[in-house]
Motif scaffolding. Sequence first.
Motif, short mmCIF file in Angstrom:
data_model
loop_
_atom_site.label_atom_id
_atom_site.label_comp_id
_atom_site.label_asym_id
_atom_site.label_seq_id
_atom_site.Cartn_x
_atom_site.Cartn_y
_atom_site.Cartn_z
N MET A 1 0.84 -1.19 0.00
CA MET A 1 0.00 0.00 0.00
C MET A 1 0.89 1.25 0.00
SD MET A 1 -2.90 1.04 2.74
CE MET A 1 -4.26 1.89 2.04
N LYS A 2 0.55 2.19 -0.87
CA LYS A 2 1.30 3.44 -0.96
C LYS A 2 1.02 4.31 0.26
CE LYS A 2 1.08 3.90 -5.97
NZ LYS A 2 0.51 4.68 -7.06
N SER A 3 2.02 5.11 0.61
CA SER A 3 1.79 6.10 1.65
C SER A 3 0.93 7.22 1.08
CB SER A 3 3.14 6.67 2.14
OG SER A 3 3.69 7.51 1.15
N MET A 4 0.38 8.03 1.93
CA MET A 4 -0.43 9.17 1.48
C MET A 4 0.40 10.10 0.60
SD MET A 4 -3.52 8.85 2.51
CE MET A 4 -4.20 10.48 2.36
N LEU A 5 1.67 10.31 0.96
CA LEU A 5 2.52 11.20 0.16
C LEU A 5 2.80 10.61 -1.22
CD1 LEU A 5 5.05 12.47 2.84
CD2 LEU A 5 3.16 13.72 1.79
N GLU A 6 3.00 9.28 -1.30
CA GLU A 6 3.19 8.65 -2.60
C GLU A 6 1.92 8.76 -3.45
OE1 GLU A 6 6.31 5.00 -2.16
OE2 GLU A 6 4.40 4.79 -1.09
N ALA A 7 0.79 8.51 -2.84
CA ALA A 7 -0.48 8.60 -3.56
C ALA A 7 -0.71 10.03 -4.07
CB ALA A 7 -1.62 8.15 -2.66
N LEU A 8 -0.37 11.01 -3.25
CA LEU A 8 -0.51 12.40 -3.66
C LEU A 8 0.44 12.71 -4.82
CD1 LEU A 8 -1.81 15.16 -3.11
CD2 LEU A 8 0.00 15.59 -1.45
N PHE A 9 1.69 12.26 -4.71
CA PHE A 9 2.68 12.50 -5.75
C PHE A 9 2.26 11.89 -7.08
CE2 PHE A 9 6.39 11.14 -8.19
CZ PHE A 9 7.05 12.36 -8.35
N TYR A 10 1.73 10.67 -7.05
CA TYR A 10 1.34 9.98 -8.28
C TYR A 10 -0.05 10.35 -8.78
CZ TYR A 10 5.52 7.15 -7.84
OH TYR A 10 6.83 6.75 -7.76
#
Length: 98
Positions: A1-10
Motif C-alpha cells: 500500500m502506498k503512503s499518502m505522500l506517494e499517492a498524492l505524488f502519483y
Amino acid sequence: MKSMLEALFYGDIRPEEQVVPKNPEYRSISRRLSEAMELWKEKLSSEDFNQLEAMLDLRNQSESIYATNTFINGFQLGALIMMEVYTAKEDLLQDIKQ
C-alpha cells in the motif's frame, strides 16, 4: 500500500472526484435542475439554448475555482492548527521535564 505522500505524488488522490454530497436534498435538486434544463431546451431556440449552456458552464467554472480555493484554505488552516497543537505539545512536555 502506498503512503499518502506517494499517492498524492502519483496523482492517486483526487478529492474533487470522490466527493458526493450526503445532503438528502442534493439528488432532488440535481433532478430538478435536469428537468428545468430540458424545459428550457424545448422553449428556447437552439442558439439561445447554447448561449444558456455556455453561461452555465462559465458559472460552473467559477464555482469550481471557488471550491478549489476553499479546499486549499481549509487545508492550510487545518495544517496551521496542527502546527500550533504540536508546538503546544512541545511546550507542555518542556514544562513537565522541568
